[in-house]
Design an enzyme around this catalytic site. Sequence first.
Site, PDB file in Angstrom:
ATOM      1  N   HIS A 135      29.857  30.319  44.220  1.00 54.34           N
ATOM      2  CA  HIS A 135      30.910  31.258  44.634  1.00 54.34           C
ATOM      3  C   HIS A 135      30.952  31.195  46.159  1.00 54.34           C
ATOM      4  O   HIS A 135      29.937  30.931  46.812  1.00 54.34           O
ATOM      5  CB  HIS A 135      30.479  32.653  44.166  1.00 54.34           C
ATOM      6  N   ASP A 212      21.419  33.180  43.444  1.00 55.87           N
ATOM      7  CA  ASP A 212      22.532  34.112  43.250  1.00 55.87           C
ATOM      8  C   ASP A 212      22.581  34.436  41.757  1.00 55.87           C
ATOM      9  O   ASP A 212      23.018  33.617  40.951  1.00 55.87           O
ATOM     10  CB  ASP A 212      23.837  33.449  43.715  1.00 55.87           C
ATOM     11  N   GLN A 215      25.956  36.355  38.063  1.00 61.04           N
ATOM     12  CA  GLN A 215      26.521  36.134  36.730  1.00 61.04           C
ATOM     13  C   GLN A 215      25.460  36.062  35.645  1.00 61.04           C
ATOM     14  O   GLN A 215      25.776  35.715  34.504  1.00 61.04           O
ATOM     15  CB  GLN A 215      27.363  34.842  36.714  1.00 61.04           C
TER      16      GLN A 215
HETATM   17  N1  PLP Z   1      28.254  35.229  43.258  1.00 62.89           N
HETATM   18  C1  PLP Z   1      28.816  34.999  42.069  1.00 62.89           C
HETATM   19  C2  PLP Z   1      28.276  33.901  41.201  1.00 62.89           C
HETATM   20  C3  PLP Z   1      29.891  35.776  41.649  1.00 62.89           C
HETATM   21  O1  PLP Z   1      30.446  35.538  40.457  1.00 62.89           O
HETATM   22  C4  PLP Z   1      30.358  36.804  42.495  1.00 62.89           C
HETATM   23  C5  PLP Z   1      31.529  37.614  42.101  1.00 62.89           C
HETATM   24  O2  PLP Z   1      32.332  37.240  41.291  1.00 62.89           O
HETATM   25  C6  PLP Z   1      29.728  37.009  43.722  1.00 62.89           C
HETATM   26  C7  PLP Z   1      28.678  36.203  44.072  1.00 62.89           C
HETATM   27  C8  PLP Z   1      30.164  38.106  44.647  1.00 62.89           C
HETATM   28  O3  PLP Z   1      29.826  39.333  44.065  1.00 62.89           O
HETATM   29  P1  PLP Z   1      30.296  40.706  44.754  1.00 62.89           P
HETATM   30  O4  PLP Z   1      31.782  40.606  44.873  1.00 62.89           O
HETATM   31  O5  PLP Z   1      29.863  41.747  43.777  1.00 62.89           O
HETATM   32  O6  PLP Z   1      29.624  40.804  46.047  1.00 62.89           O
END
Ligand code: PLP
Length: 418
Positions: A135, A212, A215
Amino acid sequence: MAELRLANPLDLAAVRAQFPGLNQQVNGMPLAYLDNAATTQMPLAVQEAMRHFEQHDRANIHRGMHALSQRATDDFERARQALERFVGAGPGHELVFTSGTTDALNLVAGGLSSPGTVPAWIRPGDEIIVSGLEHHANLVPWQQAARRCGAVLRILLPDGQGRLHAEDLARLLTPRTRIFAVTACANATGERPPYEVLLALAADAGALTVLDAAQAVGHEVPQLSALACDLMAFSGHKMLGPMGIGALVGRREALDRLVPLRFGGDMVEWVGWDEARFNDLPSRLEGGTPNVGAAVGLAAAAAFIGEVGREAIDAHVRALRAKAAAGLAAIEGVTVLAPNSSASAIVSFAAAGVHPHDIGTLLDEQGIAVRTGHHCAQPLLDHLGLGSTTRASFALYNTFDEVERLRIGVERALKLLR
Ligand code: PLP
């Protein structure tokens, strides 16, 4: 697909009763909420925990001598402990509350690349390896960190099917590799990389490892103590909790390397006119008044997941994904991304000659909520030769009937649009 139903031990009626928002009509049709990778719904138990805090214990934490402040502090610290247990943190770990995964990853990348009382941990010429499945929240902060420090950013590219390979990582690792960052599940494709192996490989090579888990925490819940992982980030709103809360959890020595990015109240031990001494972890990285009610809600969400059963939830969402992937792949002209992924809750697909936004609009007309676009993973979708996609993502409360409605809905939409 009857065997998938048999493999599902969840009492879906009881689970769904906890989420009254699911029981509504959208465009005259029963809602099928399949946008859980963006944000999950929140059960009554979580709402009740937050309501109780706001009604009875609401006060600022840590500094007050009065009863409410003490109760709020206890609630906040209990939430921290509960979440540490939830992610399998051990005695050498610490959990820092953040506003979410983005905030947590920015704290890591910014905290390792900003000068503090000591030089930044990332030095000129160092190498940062980020997986190609990320992401933007686990890519852009590293681009910035590399630029700030004069480091080199390297991407661990996936193969044509969106899979990461340990051999490719082994080739990228060098004595200058300072960081390796990877996702526990790619939000844009539903690929679940072998992150355990990748993290171990990078850690063996001396890199600081970052996971991270945004998900994964809603069903798989990576267990920190079992991983070669220094720092892990997740968001509350993707695991049945409230928005605006998440965490960075990791090894104390790794967290100690982070320069605070937010200076002010609560994170200081002593302040003079010209300088300040900072508190120990976790306060050092939690400047300002935290979202205490949301922390309480997030702990309640973790408890809810525990009560329903992580294994049962994981098996259920995997089965939904498998049924959806098989059904969608059987439609002419539809390409399912990460076709072999068997451990995620996300199915993403492209349909030849049809724009995903049109599919999303027609599905919405049938009460089916999905997400369309590049899912904050533009370079990955470009690399796979795709523009935007349509993504359905599942949570514990979704049913096999909803998956069937999705398949029929996509089929209908494509007939109309082609
Ligand atoms: N990382 C991943 C794999 C995500 O799917 C997301 C959001 O969709 C994020 C990071 C960012 O999360 P947040 O918007 O809750 O900070």
